[in-house]
Design an enzyme around this catalytic site. Sequence first.
Site, mmCIF file in Angstrom:
data_model
loop_
_atom_site.group_PDB
_atom_site.id
_atom_site.type_symbol
_atom_site.label_atom_id
_atom_site.label_comp_id
_atom_site.label_asym_id
_atom_site.label_seq_id
_atom_site.Cartn_x
_atom_site.Cartn_y
_atom_site.Cartn_z
ATOM 1 N N HIS A 265 0.840 -1.202 0.000
ATOM 2 C CA HIS A 265 0.000 0.000 0.000
ATOM 3 C C HIS A 265 0.880 1.258 0.000
ATOM 4 O O HIS A 265 0.687 2.163 -0.817
ATOM 5 C CB HIS A 265 -0.905 -0.044 1.242
ATOM 6 C CG HIS A 265 -1.779 1.146 1.430
ATOM 7 N ND1 HIS A 265 -3.147 1.101 1.342
ATOM 8 C CD2 HIS A 265 -1.487 2.443 1.700
ATOM 9 C CE1 HIS A 265 -3.649 2.296 1.556
ATOM 10 N NE2 HIS A 265 -2.661 3.135 1.778
ATOM 11 N N GLU A 266 1.851 1.282 0.878
ATOM 12 C CA GLU A 266 2.696 2.481 0.981
ATOM 13 C C GLU A 266 3.545 2.669 -0.259
ATOM 14 O O GLU A 266 3.710 3.784 -0.753
ATOM 15 C CB GLU A 266 3.594 2.398 2.221
ATOM 16 C CG GLU A 266 2.850 2.214 3.540
ATOM 17 C CD GLU A 266 1.676 3.150 3.718
ATOM 18 O OE1 GLU A 266 1.728 4.281 3.204
ATOM 19 O OE2 GLU A 266 0.693 2.750 4.381
#
EC number: 3.4.11.-
Length: 944
Positions: free
Chosen positions: A381-382
């Site tokens: 996600h990051e």
Amino acid sequence: MGKGFYISKPLGFVLFGLGVGAVLTIFALSVVYSQEKRKNEVNARDGTRMVTTAAPHSTSAPSNEPWDKYRLPDTLLPAYYNVTLWPRLVPDEQGMYIFTGKSGVALTCVKETNLIIIHSNELNFTLTSEMHHAKLAGLGGTSAPVILKTWFQIQTQFMVILLKDNLQVGKSYWLYMEFRGELSDDLGGFYRSQYTENGVKKVVATTQMQPTAARNAFPCFDEPSMKAVFHLTLLHPPGTVALANDTENVTIDDQEVLQTRFEPTEKMSTYLLAFVISEFTNLRSPSEANVLIRIWGRREAIESGQGDYALSVTFPILKYLENYYNTTYPLSKSDQVALPDFAAGAMENWGLVTYREQSLFYDPKVSSNEDKEWVVTVITHELAHMWFGNLVTMRWWNDLWLNEGFASYVSYLGADYAEPTWNIKDLMVLQQVQRAFGVDALVSSHPLSSREDEVITPDQIDQLFDTITYSKGAAVLRMLSEFLTESAFAKGLHNYLHEYAYSNTVYTDLWKKLQEVNADSSIQLPASINEIMNRWILQMGFPVVTINTRTGIISQQHFLIHPDAVVDKPSDYNYEWFVPITWMKSGSNMGQHWLLTKTASYEPMKTDTDWLLANLNVTGYYRVNYDPQNWERLLTQLTNLNMIIHRAQIINITLALRTTKYLYEEKEYIPWESAIRNFEYFFLMFDRTEVYGPLQTYLQRKVKPLFDHFKVITSNWTRKPPRYMDQYNQINAVSMACKTGVKGCSELTRMWYRQWMKNPDSNPIPTNLKITVYCNAIAAGGVEEWDFGWQMFKNSTIAAEAEKLLYGLSCTKEPWLLNRYLEFTIEPNLVRKQDVAFAIVYISGNVIGQPLVWDFVRANWEHLTKDYDDGSFFFGRLIRGITRKFSTEFDLQQLQRFKEDIAASSFSFGTQAIEQAIEQTKANIKWVSENKVQVMNWLIEQSA
Ligand SMILES: *[C@@H]1O[C@H](CO)[C@@H](O)[C@H](O)[C@H]1NC(C)=O
Ligand SMILES: *[C@@H]1O[C@H](CO)[C@@H](O)[C@H](O)[C@H]1NC(C)=O
Ligand SMILES: *[C@@H]1O[C@H](CO)[C@@H](O)[C@H](O)[C@H]1NC(C)=O
Ligand SMILES: CC(=O)N[C@H]1CO[C@H](CO)[C@@H](O)[C@@H]1O
Ligand SMILES: CC(=O)N[C@H]1CO[C@H](CO)[C@@H](O)[C@@H]1O
Ligand SMILES: [Zn+2]
């Protein structure tokens, strides 16, 4: 923010089965956020603590002065900043941790003005040589006008500089300031985190800027479109390392401080800046990787291998994403750092991603599958944000959903690439789509996209970090990617990233790029992407599509949990959607059909003998209902349909309890998990009522075969089940069996726990089952079991383990232990601030703990508001969590009284969350009054 608001996914995930403190359900079942833009919305946290100059214009009366608006005027643009910061890692004489700073910004005037308005919050300005705390000079031979006066607008968080003459269009100026701020432990801005290593206290200085706290670290134009280059210098004690967006540092030994100067950053938004000063050590990628990858954290954690897993997946994930976006990683390095104190789950600072320890660290001996899955999805996600969000950034926060929805969607793709055997993509339906349904079926939901002028204050911005933004965002983008095809979607993204690199966009810019790609593809859409998608993002909610297989008529209707609830928000689209319907008939026939009107007739869906299933794999963001005959045909197929996700789709609250009758022969994870999530609400509503007994009996019968099945396939609990999804479902089997009193379950968990108590250095409990075992053994035990768990919690150096114990301790049935635990939670040296709201919510999930927590929170409200004021985040989580079981008139009265008490006191924090809790309580009362008798009778019939 990185998965900011549902931090505790792995834990929440497991907790469903226990009917207690599940973080996921807090969000799924609460009326979430944004009950429309409130009238009294100007509720910004004002920084009264730390302002040196009285603000002559800070009266709260609305005015048209530019400094009373929350948005920056469009007169100036920053080009670059030179910032030097010096955090002190020991307290000063007053016991305060502080930092000092000097900062200059080069700004270009684009519209004539005699005002400089720049964000600054809770900083004390110390420049006294010159008037008014700031110096202004011209750049490139320009002369600067004289400063007449300088003041602070506390409410709008501005420093305002009034000039004698206008700044000239096209000219550049240098604005310079010196200041000091508090390095407090409030988890926002430039803050401190603490931990103990070998008995020595260590202090870390770190940052969390998103969404609006860069202004707490240094004065800046703190809006995402005000991209600039940052030249950062940090002063720090010898023995510490300064991390920012660097590749190399120049270290000058200036007596007792080190000075680390970083290379200039790319042109970037303020909210993506980060810097960390610590004694952390790191693991780094082998030199052949063309990007330097480092995992940072506490020495003890790194040396014991907790960062190894993160290091091993980061490079593959980066490669996957480079390939997916067809765009190389924009930076030369990727640092990821695990912080002992961190409010969200993680934060995608460009090149220096910060994490909660349990989002980055994984210890195979101690942590569970969920912990590992959490780590790999959060990292993806990051990293997905490094391009989508960081390289190309939303123009304003109202488009946050695109940023977060996208990263949430892609996190499954990258995690699937890193861990191909896990079938992690299947979990998206449960973890994102169904969760979004839970909130979006309420009339108090809100559209994904807001207008820019509806999101203005820091509080309004904070509130966007919710289930709709993350999960509905992900669900809707997944649907779009599915009907465009994934390759076209990815190609459109590539074009988008290239066209808008280093700048800002609105969502229609993405639609435009996707439309261009679609034009070159063979996929025929019934309308433009804009027309299709507007219906999904500009109106709240989603449709239930009803298919009548006898007539072939399909129709859609806005799906609401309370069908007679009044929708008071008008929609330009009349709550109708353009719905892509994938379908399958008795296994063989498949197709896709667009429903563009309220009702339509579609011949191929007509049948008297076949079963028909629509919305395959729940790729569409909608629910499906059928005529009773088709339901019957599907129900007989429940155990045969080989796509397990379909079973999950059918099992939901709308078809209510009947669809769960077959569960006694179900062995798969996804249908069970889905069913348990729906029963979670039943437990919340009924665990103190006469429905509880019949519900237990019913579920006990359903789960016993599952429990026995796992006993067999694990050779009497001595082995892990071989299939990954079975490892998950084993948790459901054990937790549901213990919860409903299946014979052998409680004995099993107590036996394990006792073995552990005998030999604390060797924990025999299977890692995946720890949460369940801790909870059940502590519930069945007394003070000895509790004290042992508490000791293990305090000794734990592994965040994932500590979190499980934090939860397990809330399961005791002893009121005095629960009360003592509550007292412990607000001792900062016992429980970290980042965990307090969770601990309290966990305790309130315990039937016995619930009333204790309610008294405790009311009694300690003043203390909580003083010490835990990290904004709506903490109080929202707390209030929603502890009121989840509220379902009686009496509960409602108490809540209303509480609201009045708070309003009358000077600590009026959290009023908005209370407002929402009141609404949810009303909805619960209604639901219980409408359903209790029916549910009760139905359950009794089943055991007849
Ligand atoms: C800002 O810092 C850069 C890099 O250290 C330096 O070259 C530049 O002159 C500084 N700008 C000003 C106006 O001081
Ligand atoms: C800033 O000034 C206020 C008012 O004088 C003071 O209370 C506060 O402690 C100061 N903060 C710092 C970090 O010096
Ligand atoms: C990747 O991008 C390059 C250059 O922008 C382009 O020529 C190429 O076709 C793209 N590859 C794919 C698979 O889209
Ligand atoms: C990346 C890098 O070059 N780091 C260096 C920064 O300075 C310290 C102190 O001299 C070195 O130990 C690091 O190697
Ligand atoms: C995001 C960012 O600004 N990255 C910069 C960090 O430092 C490296 C090394 O100089 C630059 O190349 C990046 O642009
Ligand atoms: Zn994110």
